[in-house]
Design a protein around this motif. Structure first.
Motif, PDB file in Angstrom:
ATOM      1  N   PHE A  93      53.482  47.409  50.909  1.00  0.00           N
ATOM      2  CA  PHE A  93      53.024  46.493  51.952  1.00  0.00           C
ATOM      3  C   PHE A  93      53.845  45.208  51.865  1.00  0.00           C
ATOM      4  O   PHE A  93      54.028  44.639  50.779  1.00  0.00           O
ATOM      5  CB  PHE A  93      51.546  46.145  51.777  1.00  0.00           C
ATOM      6  N   SER A 112      53.044  45.034  57.216  1.00  0.00           N
ATOM      7  CA  SER A 112      53.648  46.334  57.482  1.00  0.00           C
ATOM      8  C   SER A 112      53.607  47.202  56.231  1.00  0.00           C
ATOM      9  O   SER A 112      53.889  46.720  55.129  1.00  0.00           O
ATOM     10  CB  SER A 112      55.108  46.178  57.926  1.00  0.00           C
ATOM     11  N   LEU A 113      53.262  48.473  56.405  1.00  0.00           N
ATOM     12  CA  LEU A 113      53.370  49.458  55.341  1.00  0.00           C
ATOM     13  C   LEU A 113      54.709  50.157  55.499  1.00  0.00           C
ATOM     14  O   LEU A 113      54.977  50.786  56.519  1.00  0.00           O
ATOM     15  CB  LEU A 113      52.231  50.472  55.404  1.00  0.00           C
ATOM     16  N   HIS A 123      52.790  51.993  59.334  1.00  0.00           N
ATOM     17  CA  HIS A 123      51.867  51.359  60.271  1.00  0.00           C
ATOM     18  C   HIS A 123      51.889  49.850  60.050  1.00  0.00           C
ATOM     19  O   HIS A 123      52.388  49.372  59.030  1.00  0.00           O
ATOM     20  CB  HIS A 123      50.435  51.921  60.168  1.00  0.00           C
ATOM     21  N   GLN A 124      51.384  49.129  61.021  1.00  0.00           N
ATOM     22  CA  GLN A 124      51.398  47.677  60.997  1.00  0.00           C
ATOM     23  C   GLN A 124      50.006  47.149  61.310  1.00  0.00           C
ATOM     24  O   GLN A 124      49.324  47.654  62.195  1.00  0.00           O
ATOM     25  CB  GLN A 124      52.408  47.132  62.001  1.00  0.00           C
ATOM     26  N   ILE A 125      49.600  46.132  60.573  1.00  0.00           N
ATOM     27  CA  ILE A 125      48.297  45.498  60.764  1.00  0.00           C
ATOM     28  C   ILE A 125      48.534  44.107  61.332  1.00  0.00           C
ATOM     29  O   ILE A 125      49.235  43.293  60.728  1.00  0.00           O
ATOM     30  CB  ILE A 125      47.528  45.412  59.431  1.00  0.00           C
ATOM     31  N   ALA A 170      41.333  46.258  54.942  1.00  0.00           N
ATOM     32  CA  ALA A 170      41.876  47.353  55.741  1.00  0.00           C
ATOM     33  C   ALA A 170      42.116  48.569  54.850  1.00  0.00           C
ATOM     34  O   ALA A 170      42.464  48.436  53.672  1.00  0.00           O
ATOM     35  CB  ALA A 170      43.180  46.935  56.416  1.00  0.00           C
ATOM     36  N   GLY A 175      45.442  51.605  57.867  1.00  0.00           N
ATOM     37  CA  GLY A 175      45.553  50.240  58.360  1.00  0.00           C
ATOM     38  C   GLY A 175      44.356  49.779  59.159  1.00  0.00           C
ATOM     39  O   GLY A 175      44.312  48.628  59.607  1.00  0.00           O
ATOM     40  N   GLU A 177      40.823  48.265  60.084  1.00  0.00           N
ATOM     41  CA  GLU A 177      39.962  47.269  59.445  1.00  0.00           C
ATOM     42  C   GLU A 177      38.625  47.903  59.061  1.00  0.00           C
ATOM     43  O   GLU A 177      37.991  48.573  59.869  1.00  0.00           O
ATOM     44  CB  GLU A 177      39.733  46.075  60.372  1.00  0.00           C
TER      45      GLU A 177
END
Length: 474
Positions: A93, A112-113, A123-125, A170, A175, A177
Motif C-alpha cells: 500500500f 493504492s494497492l 485497487h485504489q481507495i 478498509a 479496499g 470501507e
C-alpha cells in the motif's frame, strides 16, 4: 478580475489565467515536468493553482490497470499488504497525500494497492468529503483467522466534522470501507487532535483472539493544550479498550509501536512517544507503565518523534528499542529494562551544511554477518545557499553493534525528493535472505524556493542497497 480556465488531459493538466497583467498558461505533466508560457510576472502566483489541480489529474486509474504515476506527495506512507494477488510476491500500500492548507480545503490524495511483482495498481481507495489528510499514516492490522489479509487502517488527522481527525478502516483484499473511527465520538478527543496522525497494530491487546489497533492523537487538548493521547481499539467491534493522555505540551501519541513484551511471555507491549515532553513510555497490555525513556536533559530535541522495536542488540534475549528525535540523533535502549545502550548521529558529509536523520527507523535483521541485528534509517542532508535551501535524502544501514554506517545511499542528483521519508522492511522469501527495503521520496516540503517534486517509491535490496523504482518510468 482574472479569469482561470482549466483543462485536464489523460496525462497532464493545463491552466490558463487571463487578467489585467496579461496571460499565462502552465502545463504540468504526470511525469512531473511542466511548461510555462506568457507573462513571467504571473508565473509564481499561477503555479500554485496548477499544483492543486494536478493532484486529481495524475492519480492512476486502477480500472484500466495503469502503472503507478509519480505525483507530489506520492509515498507519504507505506504498508505491507501481504500477497493479495497470490503471485508469490508481497504487495504494497502506498498513499498520496497533500496536507490541507486550511480547514475548508478539499480532501486530497488516495491509497493504492500495488502488486509487488507487476507494479500495477490492484485497487485504489479514495477519500470522502470529510477525510482531509487522508493517507497521512497507514497500518495493516493482520487477520488471525487466515481467511483474509486483515484490515488497512488509514489516518486522516485533519478530517472529521471539526477537523480533529478520523481513521478509515478498509478491507485489505478489496479496499472496501468496513468502518471508521472519529476523534470526538470514539477517541474522546478535544480540539484539533490530529487523531490518526500515528497508527500501529497492537496485536491481541484484550485477549479475544483478534488483533487490535493503536491510534495516536498528539494534538489532543483533553488534559491541556497539545497534551496528546493514545487509544487502543478492539479489532472485533471497534470499541475503546484503553486510553492514555499526556500533560500540557507533551504531544503524547507522536509515535506509536506495538512490540513483543519485555517479559518474553508472548504478550504485547506498547511504545508511545511524546515529542513535546521529550520521552517515550512502554506500557504493558493492562495499561501499566513498564518504564519511561528520556533523552539527555541538555538535548531533548523532540525526542520521541519516532520509535521502533529492533532486534536483540544487547544479547539479553529481549528485543530492544530505537528512538528518534526528529532530525536529531537516534538512541538505542535495552528492551528489558530501558537502560541506554548508545546513541548515533547522522554521518557527516562536508559537501552539505547539515546532516540529520529522518523519523524513519526500521529493523532489518543481521545484514553485516556479525550475528547482531541491524537497522535502517532515513537520512537528510541540507545545503543552505543564498535564497535557496536544498535537501538531499537518503538511507543508511547501521550496524546494531555500535551504530556504525554499514552502507548508505544519497540521492544527490535529485534534490528535494525527500528520499528516506518513510521506510518499511519486507521479509525475504527464506530465513537466509535479509529481504528488501521499500523507501519513499514524496517531496521535501521545507525546500526554498518551493518546488513541485514528483513523488516516487523505490525498493532496495539488502544488504547491498541496490535500488529499483516501484513506480513507472518517468
Amino acid at each position: 478580475m482574472d479569469v482561470v480556465l482549466g483543462h485536464a488531459g489523460a496525462s497532464s493538466v493545463t491552466l490558463t489565467r487571463a487578467g489585467s497583467e496579461g496571460m499565462v498558461r502552465t502545463t504540468l505533466r504526470s511525469d512531473g515536468s511542466w511548461q510555462v508560457a506568457g507573462n513571467p510576472a504571473m508565473h509564481v502566483s499561477h503555479l500554485c493553482l496548477v499544483l492543486i489541480a494536478a493532484i486529481a489529474c495524475v492519480t492512476p486509474n486502477p480500472g484500466r490497470g495503469s502503472p503507478v504515476k509519480g505525483v507530489e506527495g506520492f509515498g507519504q506512507a507505506l504498508a505491507v499488504a501481504g500477497d493479495v494477488d497470490r503471485d508469490g510476491e508481497p504487495d504494497l500500500f502506498v498513499s498520496t497525500t497533500k496536507r490541507p492548507v486550511d480547514g475548508n480545503a478539499a480532501p486530497q490524495g488516495a491509497v493504492s494497492l500495488i502488486s509487488g511483482r507487476s507494479r500495477r495498481v490492484m485497487h485504489q481507495i479514495d477519500p470522502d468529503a470529510t477525510s482531509r489528510g487522508f493517507g497521512w499514516s497507514m497500518v495493516v492490522v493482520p487477520s488471525t483467522d487466515g481467511r483474509s489479509h486483515g484490515v488497512l487502517s488509514i489516518g486522516a488527522p485533519f478530517g472529521g466534522a471539526h477537523g480533529s481527525g478520523v481513521v478509515v478502516l478498509a478491507a485489505v483484499d478489496s479496499g472496501a470501507e468496513v468502518g471508521r473511527l472519529e476523534a470526538e465520538r470514539d477517541g474522546h478527543c478535544l480540539g484539533h487532535a490530529q487523531f490518526g496522525m500515528t497508527l500501529a497494530s497492537a496485536g491481541d491487546w484484550n485477549g479475544d483472539g483478534v488483533n487490535d489497533l493503536v491510534v495516536g492523537a498528539p494534538a489532543d487538548d483533553q488534559d491541556g493544550d497539545a497534551s496528546g493521547s493514545v487509544c487502543v481499539f478492539s479489532g472485533s467491534d471497534r470499541t475503546l479498550l484503553w486510553r492514555k493522555t499526556g500533560t500540557s505540551g507533551d504531544r503524547l501519541g507522536s509515535s506509536v509501536f506495538g512490540c513483543a513484551t519485555a517479559a518474553g511471555n508472548g504478550a504485547r507491549d506498547l511504545l508511545v512517544g511524546a515529542e513535546g515532553g521529550g520521552y517515550v513510555v512502554r506500557f504493558t497490555r493492562d495499561g501499566r507503565e513498564r518504564y519511561a525513556l528520556r533523552a539527555e536533559a541538555d538535548d531533548p530535541r523532540l525526542f520521541g518523534s519516532s520509535v521502533c522495536e529492533i532486534g536483540d542488540v544487547d544479547g539479553d534475549g529481549v528485543r530492544d528499542v530505537a528512538c528518534g528525535s526528529s532530525f536529531g540523533p537516534i538512541r538505542l535502549y535495552s528492551g528489558r529494562q530501558g537502560n541506554h545502550l548508545y546513541s548515533v548521529a547522522a554521518p557527516y558529509d562536508e559537501r552539505y551544511s547539515v546532516a540529520d536523520f529522518t523519523d524513519a527507523i526500521v529493523d532489518v535483521g543481521d545484514c553485516d554477518g556479525d550475528q547482531i541485528p541491524d537497522l535502517a534509517v532515513g537520512l537528510q542532508y541540507g545545503q543552505f545557499l543564498i535564497r535557496e535551501h536544498r535537501y538531499f535524502g537518503g538511507v543508511a544501514l547501521l550496524s546494531g553493534k555500535d551504530g556504525a554506517v554499514v552502507r548508505s545511499i544519497v540521492e544527490r542528483d535529485r534534490p528535494n525528493s525527500g528520499l528516506g521519508y518513510a521506510i518499511i522492511h519486507v521479509d525475504g522469501t527464506s530465513s537466509a535472505s535479509p529481504g528488501m527495503l521499500v523507501i519513499s521520496a514524496p517531496g521535501e516540503e521545507y525546500a526554498q524556493p518551493r518546488q513541485a517534486v514528483v513523488g516516487s517509491v523505490v525498493t532496495a535490496s539488502l544488504p547491498a542497497l541496490r535500488t529499483r523504482a516501484l513506480e513507472a518510468a518517468r
